[in-house]
Motif scaffolding. Structure first.
Motif, PDB file in Angstrom:
ATOM      1  N   LEU A 197       4.664   1.495   1.443  1.00  0.00           N
ATOM      2  CA  LEU A 197       5.769   1.911   0.582  1.00  0.00           C
ATOM      3  C   LEU A 197       6.548   3.057   1.222  1.00  0.00           C
ATOM      4  O   LEU A 197       7.771   3.033   1.289  1.00  0.00           O
ATOM      5  N   ILE A 198       5.815   4.066   1.710  1.00  0.00           N
ATOM      6  CA  ILE A 198       6.475   5.211   2.348  1.00  0.00           C
ATOM      7  C   ILE A 198       7.255   4.766   3.572  1.00  0.00           C
ATOM      8  O   ILE A 198       8.408   5.168   3.770  1.00  0.00           O
ATOM      9  N   THR A 199       6.659   3.914   4.385  1.00  0.00           N
ATOM     10  CA  THR A 199       7.314   3.433   5.601  1.00  0.00           C
ATOM     11  C   THR A 199       8.589   2.665   5.275  1.00  0.00           C
ATOM     12  O   THR A 199       9.636   2.901   5.888  1.00  0.00           O
ATOM     13  N   GLN A 200       8.529   1.755   4.297  1.00  0.00           N
ATOM     14  CA  GLN A 200       9.721   0.971   3.979  1.00  0.00           C
ATOM     15  C   GLN A 200      10.812   1.833   3.338  1.00  0.00           C
ATOM     16  O   GLN A 200      11.995   1.627   3.588  1.00  0.00           O
ATOM     17  N   ILE A 201      10.421   2.814   2.534  1.00  0.00           N
ATOM     18  CA  ILE A 201      11.405   3.705   1.917  1.00  0.00           C
ATOM     19  C   ILE A 201      12.104   4.533   2.991  1.00  0.00           C
ATOM     20  O   ILE A 201      13.341   4.634   3.011  1.00  0.00           O
ATOM     21  N   LYS A 202      11.325   5.119   3.919  1.00  0.00           N
ATOM     22  CA  LYS A 202      11.914   5.912   5.006  1.00  0.00           C
ATOM     23  C   LYS A 202      12.847   5.062   5.859  1.00  0.00           C
ATOM     24  O   LYS A 202      13.952   5.498   6.202  1.00  0.00           O
ATOM     25  N   SER A 203      12.425   3.861   6.189  1.00  0.00           N
ATOM     26  CA  SER A 203      13.260   2.960   6.994  1.00  0.00           C
ATOM     27  C   SER A 203      14.558   2.633   6.270  1.00  0.00           C
ATOM     28  O   SER A 203      15.640   2.640   6.865  1.00  0.00           O
ATOM     29  N   HIS A 204      14.450   2.369   4.979  1.00  0.00           N
ATOM     30  CA  HIS A 204      15.634   2.030   4.188  1.00  0.00           C
ATOM     31  C   HIS A 204      16.598   3.213   4.121  1.00  0.00           C
ATOM     32  O   HIS A 204      17.806   3.045   4.291  1.00  0.00           O
ATOM     33  N   LEU A 205      16.069   4.404   3.876  1.00  0.00           N
ATOM     34  CA  LEU A 205      16.929   5.589   3.783  1.00  0.00           C
ATOM     35  C   LEU A 205      17.591   5.905   5.124  1.00  0.00           C
ATOM     36  O   LEU A 205      18.750   6.326   5.156  1.00  0.00           O
ATOM     37  N   ASN A 206      16.872   5.704   6.215  1.00  0.00           N
ATOM     38  CA  ASN A 206      17.456   5.924   7.548  1.00  0.00           C
ATOM     39  C   ASN A 206      18.539   4.898   7.855  1.00  0.00           C
ATOM     40  O   ASN A 206      19.559   5.224   8.462  1.00  0.00           O
ATOM     41  N   THR A 219       0.849  -1.187   0.000  1.00  0.00           N
ATOM     42  CA  THR A 219       0.000   0.000   0.000  1.00  0.00           C
ATOM     43  C   THR A 219       0.889   1.243   0.000  1.00  0.00           C
ATOM     44  O   THR A 219       2.102   1.155   0.250  1.00  0.00           O
ATOM     45  N   ILE A 220       0.300   2.387  -0.255  1.00  0.00           N
ATOM     46  CA  ILE A 220       1.059   3.636  -0.248  1.00  0.00           C
ATOM     47  C   ILE A 220       1.733   3.831   1.104  1.00  0.00           C
ATOM     48  O   ILE A 220       2.922   4.166   1.166  1.00  0.00           O
ATOM     49  N   HIS A 221       0.998   3.622   2.176  1.00  0.00           N
ATOM     50  CA  HIS A 221       1.559   3.784   3.521  1.00  0.00           C
ATOM     51  C   HIS A 221       2.740   2.834   3.744  1.00  0.00           C
ATOM     52  O   HIS A 221       3.776   3.237   4.282  1.00  0.00           O
TER      53      HIS A 221
END
Length: 89
Positions: A46-55, A42-44
């Protein structure tokens, strides 16, 4: 998004705007794929996994393809000289 189109986007796209500016699912799927993350979410999610990955991987900021994701705010057209100033009377 067409599955045959996705690999082209993920291998050639530059993400020049901050992460907060990516709202459409297609954009988030393309970004997730480019980062090597799962794209079926889901969009949520996707955003959560992207933020976690970038952090977890701050070295991604050194990659020109992803450096824009780390900008604090979206660049304004006025900053790029695309909008003429208006004089007030």
């Amino acid at each position: 998004m067409r599955s045959d189109f996705f690999p082209f986007i993920s291998s050639n796209s530059f993400f020049v705007d901050p992460l907060s500016s990516y709202k459409r699912k297609d954009d988030l799927v393309a970004l997730s794929g480019a980062l090597g993350l799962k794209t079926a979410a889901t969009i949520h999610e996707l955003i959560t996994q992207i933020k976690s990955h970038l952090n977890a991987h701050p070295e991604v900021q050194q990659n020109a393809r992803f450096s824009g994701l780390f900008l604090p705010t979206r660049r304004c057209r006025a900053d790029n000289g695309l909008i003429n100033s208006v004089e007030t009377e």
